[in-house]
Motif scaffolding. Structure first.
Motif, PDB file in Angstrom:
ATOM      1  N   ASN A 199      22.409  -8.032  44.466  1.00 39.75           N
ATOM      2  CA  ASN A 199      21.878  -6.717  43.914  1.00 39.75           C
ATOM      3  C   ASN A 199      21.627  -5.816  44.751  1.00 39.75           C
ATOM      4  O   ASN A 199      21.657  -4.580  44.652  1.00 39.75           O
ATOM      5  N   ALA A 200      21.158  -6.026  46.240  1.00 37.95           N
ATOM      6  CA  ALA A 200      21.010  -5.195  47.092  1.00 37.95           C
ATOM      7  C   ALA A 200      22.103  -4.503  47.479  1.00 37.95           C
ATOM      8  O   ALA A 200      22.020  -3.273  48.108  1.00 37.95           O
ATOM      9  N   LEU A 201      23.274  -5.163  47.690  1.00 34.01           N
ATOM     10  CA  LEU A 201      24.545  -4.625  48.540  1.00 34.01           C
ATOM     11  C   LEU A 201      25.405  -4.082  47.591  1.00 34.01           C
ATOM     12  O   LEU A 201      26.245  -2.972  47.815  1.00 34.01           O
ATOM     13  N   VAL A 202      25.274  -4.427  46.085  1.00 30.75           N
ATOM     14  CA  VAL A 202      26.678  -4.232  45.153  1.00 30.75           C
ATOM     15  C   VAL A 202      26.165  -3.185  44.391  1.00 30.75           C
ATOM     16  O   VAL A 202      25.333  -3.378  43.535  1.00 30.75           O
ATOM     17  N   THR A 214      30.484 -15.062  41.945  1.00 27.73           N
ATOM     18  CA  THR A 214      31.396 -13.986  40.966  1.00 27.73           C
ATOM     19  C   THR A 214      30.532 -13.448  39.947  1.00 27.73           C
ATOM     20  O   THR A 214      30.987 -12.160  39.430  1.00 27.73           O
ATOM     21  N   ASP A 215      29.824 -14.420  39.183  1.00 20.33           N
ATOM     22  CA  ASP A 215      29.114 -13.960  37.923  1.00 20.33           C
ATOM     23  C   ASP A 215      27.902 -12.742  38.356  1.00 20.33           C
ATOM     24  O   ASP A 215      27.936 -11.898  37.815  1.00 20.33           O
ATOM     25  N   SER A 216      27.248 -13.064  39.587  1.00 18.83           N
ATOM     26  CA  SER A 216      26.414 -12.108  40.144  1.00 18.83           C
ATOM     27  C   SER A 216      26.844 -10.541  40.381  1.00 18.83           C
ATOM     28  O   SER A 216      26.485  -9.651  40.161  1.00 18.83           O
ATOM     29  N   VAL A 217      28.206 -10.638  41.009  1.00 17.13           N
ATOM     30  CA  VAL A 217      28.955  -9.362  41.313  1.00 17.13           C
ATOM     31  C   VAL A 217      29.394  -8.812  40.197  1.00 17.13           C
ATOM     32  O   VAL A 217      29.114  -7.449  39.984  1.00 17.13           O
ATOM     33  N   GLY A 218      29.768  -9.632  39.278  1.00 14.83           N
ATOM     34  CA  GLY A 218      30.374  -8.909  38.019  1.00 14.83           C
ATOM     35  C   GLY A 218      29.117  -8.190  37.263  1.00 14.83           C
ATOM     36  O   GLY A 218      29.307  -7.286  36.611  1.00 14.83           O
ATOM     37  N   LEU A 219      27.669  -9.136  37.186  1.00 14.61           N
ATOM     38  CA  LEU A 219      26.768  -8.527  36.432  1.00 14.61           C
ATOM     39  C   LEU A 219      26.431  -6.946  37.099  1.00 14.61           C
ATOM     40  O   LEU A 219      25.978  -6.112  36.460  1.00 14.61           O
ATOM     41  N   LEU A 221      40.600  -2.993  51.716  1.00 17.39           N
ATOM     42  CA  LEU A 221      39.700  -2.865  50.468  1.00 17.39           C
ATOM     43  C   LEU A 221      38.468  -2.833  50.612  1.00 17.39           C
ATOM     44  O   LEU A 221      37.593  -2.179  49.987  1.00 17.39           O
ATOM     45  N   ARG A 222      37.919  -2.588  52.151  1.00 11.70           N
ATOM     46  CA  ARG A 222      36.835  -2.075  52.595  1.00 11.70           C
ATOM     47  C   ARG A 222      35.376  -2.547  51.864  1.00 11.70           C
ATOM     48  O   ARG A 222      34.901  -1.780  51.086  1.00 11.70           O
ATOM     49  N   PRO A 223      35.280  -3.646  51.727  1.00 14.69           N
ATOM     50  CA  PRO A 223      34.484  -4.457  51.019  1.00 14.69           C
ATOM     51  C   PRO A 223      33.046  -4.299  51.429  1.00 14.69           C
ATOM     52  O   PRO A 223      32.782  -3.825  52.393  1.00 14.69           O
ATOM     53  N   VAL A 224      31.914  -4.250  50.461  1.00 17.62           N
ATOM     54  CA  VAL A 224      30.608  -4.091  50.722  1.00 17.62           C
ATOM     55  C   VAL A 224      29.899  -5.378  51.217  1.00 17.62           C
ATOM     56  O   VAL A 224      28.970  -5.414  51.847  1.00 17.62           O
ATOM     57  N   ARG A 276      12.018  -8.696  50.017  1.00 19.30           N
ATOM     58  CA  ARG A 276      10.832  -8.824  49.591  1.00 19.30           C
ATOM     59  C   ARG A 276      10.209  -8.030  48.441  1.00 19.30           C
ATOM     60  O   ARG A 276       9.824  -8.487  47.660  1.00 19.30           O
ATOM     61  N   ALA A 277      10.476  -6.728  48.445  1.00 19.73           N
ATOM     62  CA  ALA A 277      10.012  -5.868  47.596  1.00 19.73           C
ATOM     63  C   ALA A 277      10.834  -6.338  46.134  1.00 19.73           C
ATOM     64  O   ALA A 277      10.273  -6.174  45.101  1.00 19.73           O
ATOM     65  N   ALA A 278      12.079  -6.285  46.275  1.00 22.01           N
ATOM     66  CA  ALA A 278      12.775  -6.645  44.884  1.00 22.01           C
ATOM     67  C   ALA A 278      12.503  -7.791  44.448  1.00 22.01           C
ATOM     68  O   ALA A 278      12.199  -8.164  43.187  1.00 22.01           O
TER      69      ALA A 278
END
Length: 512
Positions: A227-230, A247-252, A279-282, A375-377
């Motif tokens: 959630n923080a990176l994508v 894969t599910d977390s990235v897809g969401l 592809l320069r991934p995050v 921690r904040a998230a």
């Protein structure tokens, strides 16, 4: 993909402030692979080289040049917002006239692939990659928790409690004095964070308490990081078969997972480097130690190279170590973070696979700045982890080595049982011998894993195949067989699979 076809039963960008470790790193090329894009600017020379022999073929030069650039956009190498080279510079690098480049850019604009604005150049509008996106609909992991009523559940890898774990749980007396003041800290109890840091130090990964965030299991840790990176449209690299929670977390988040090929020892690191440059991934999400579902263990040299690539390109790696300690030969590799101190590697673990699956206590190890951000998230998500659970985890972590050894012994014996059952009931199936973990990744000699799983369900066995674990589009020809159920359940489950397989194989023969 070559996993599971050779061994059978007869043979043995995170920003600088969010980096996961101490020293800032910049994304750059490695191993002679030049990046196509730097800071959103597409290199004319590298683009010309990447297009290859585009001048050969049918149609005008401008049309062929347009098709070549369009292929790089649809493949994800060129992404929304990237600025293409200036017409004159690209023409010189490609050895064509400026008019050819102007016509190619105009064609790309008509196709909606680029935006052309006076004064800001030509930028990629961006398109989705249909084949990858369709394979990554969120929610695929739900299938692993959907065993048919009254069926034998061979979907989940829920390990058996060892006698030592049962003893520790029964004898647990919570140390309430540790929880009276800091019990609501979203990062976790200080005493637990300190103990986890000490555990990493003892294993060769220098760690401070400030680098630890306690979570409700490893999946929450993975989700928090993703959630923080994508962001929508971002690319994440992973093994071509992997835990669907990734894969599910990235897809969401609207991102896309690109699968990296695997071999007998796990991830193909050469292919990983090429994908990073193209592809320069995050982020890169890996399960290098007794990988789920294949059971492979990445060799020492490959692990070190992954850490080198993370540092050289500045791409964060999410290292899933949940089953690293379940080893049948006693070898527990060190973390990837131990391989290179300046590599942005985020380590994720939990007690669920080697102590008690019902105790949802996990954690991540990362740079203190990222830990504070997460921690904040975390505070917004559920405020903090269960204090009673953390107090029990203190007892279990104190016996971590013994608990992992006991769990490895129990499931090593279960693997031996499954091997003998497969030899008896499914002698034509093949697999790579897992060196640890909780499952076996078996290749079907013919047919579809999805179709066979439906036949198996009729015979009262719930199983998962390639579709549940594929990060990219793969042949539908593998079944994951967990060896975590009691002996009698495993014995009956594999027997039923044998009956279902003969029925399915005979039906295939009748149609041919």
């Amino acid at each position: 993909m070559v996993i599971g076809v050779v061994i059978g039963p007869e043979s043995d960008a995170m920003s600088i402030i969010d980096r996961a470790n101490d020293r800032p790193v910049a994304q750059r090329s490695a191993g002679g692979v030049a990046p196509l894009v730097r800071s959103g600017e597409v290199s004319a020379e590298v683009l010309a080289a990447r297009l290859g022999r585009w001048t050969q073929g049918e149609g005008t030069l401008a049309a062929r040049l347009s098709d070549g650039v369009a292929a790089l956009i649809s493949g994800g190498e060129l992404r929304a917002g990237d600025r293409l080279p200036a017409e004159r510079g690209f023409a010189a690098a490609s050895a064509v006239s400026r008019g050819t480049v102007v016509a190619a850019y105009a064609d790309l604009a008509e196709r909606g692939l680029v935006d052309r604005r006076q004064g800001s150049g030509t930028r990629v509008a961006g398109v989705a990659t249909p084949a990858i996106a369709s394979a990554q609909r969120p929610g695929r992991g739900e299938a692993l928790f959907s065993a048919s009523p009254n069926a034998i559940d061979l979907l989940r890898t829920v390990p058996q409690l060892s006698d030592l774990a049962v003893q520790l749980i029964r004898e647990h007396r919570p140390r309430l004095e540790l929880a009276l003041l800091p019990e609501t800290d979203p990062a976790g109890l200080p005493a637990l964070r300190e103990l986890i840091a000490e555990m990493y130090c003892a294993e060769g990964t220098p760690t401070t308490r400030e680098q630890i965030l306690v979570t409700h299991g490893a999946q929450q840790a993975i989700s928090l990081v993703i959630n923080a990176l994508v962001s929508p449209g971002d690319v994440v690299l992973a093994e071509e078969v992997t835990w669907p929670g990734v894969t599910d977390s990235v897809g969401l988040r609207g991102g896309v997972v690109h699968g990296i090929p695997m071999g007998h020892d796990g991830l193909d690191v050469d292919a990983l480097e090429v994908a990073i440059a193209r592809l320069r991934p995050v982020a890169i999400a890996l399960n290098p130690h007794h990988q789920n579902p294949t059971g492979t263990r990445l060799p020492a040299a490959a692990r070190h190279r992954v850490a080198e690539l993370a540092a050289q390109y500045g791409v964060p790696v999410i290292e899933d170590r949940v089953v690293a300690g379940i080893s049948f030969d006693g070898v527990v590799p060190p973390t990837l973070a131990a391989e290179r101190a300046d590599a942005p590697i985020i380590v994720v673990e939990s007690v669920s696979k080697w102590a008690w699956a019902g105790l949802r206590i996990g954690w991540l190890r990362a740079d203190p700045v990222l830990v504070r951000r997460l921690r904040a998230a975390r505070q917004l998500a559920d405020q903090s982890t269960s204090v009673p659970g953390q107090l029990l985890a203190l007892d279990l972590l104190g016996k971590a080595v013994d608990l992992r050894t006991a769990t490895s012994r129990i499931h090593g014996e279960r693997l031996t049982l499954v091997r003998s059952l497969l030899a008896e009931h499914l002698p034509d199936w093949r697999w790579i011998e897992p060196r640890g973990g909780l499952s076996l990744w078996a290749a079907l000699p013919v047919g579809s894993a999805g179709a066979f799983s439906r036949i198996a369900a009729v015979h009262g066995v719930s199983i998962a195949g390639s579709a549940a674990f594929a990060a990219s589009v793969l042949p539908d020809d593998h079944i994951r067989i967990p060896f975590t159920a009691p002996d009698d359940v495993l014995t009956e489950g594999v027997r039923r699979l044998g009956v279902a397989w003969r029925e399915y194989r005979d039906a295939l023969s009748d149609r041919s």
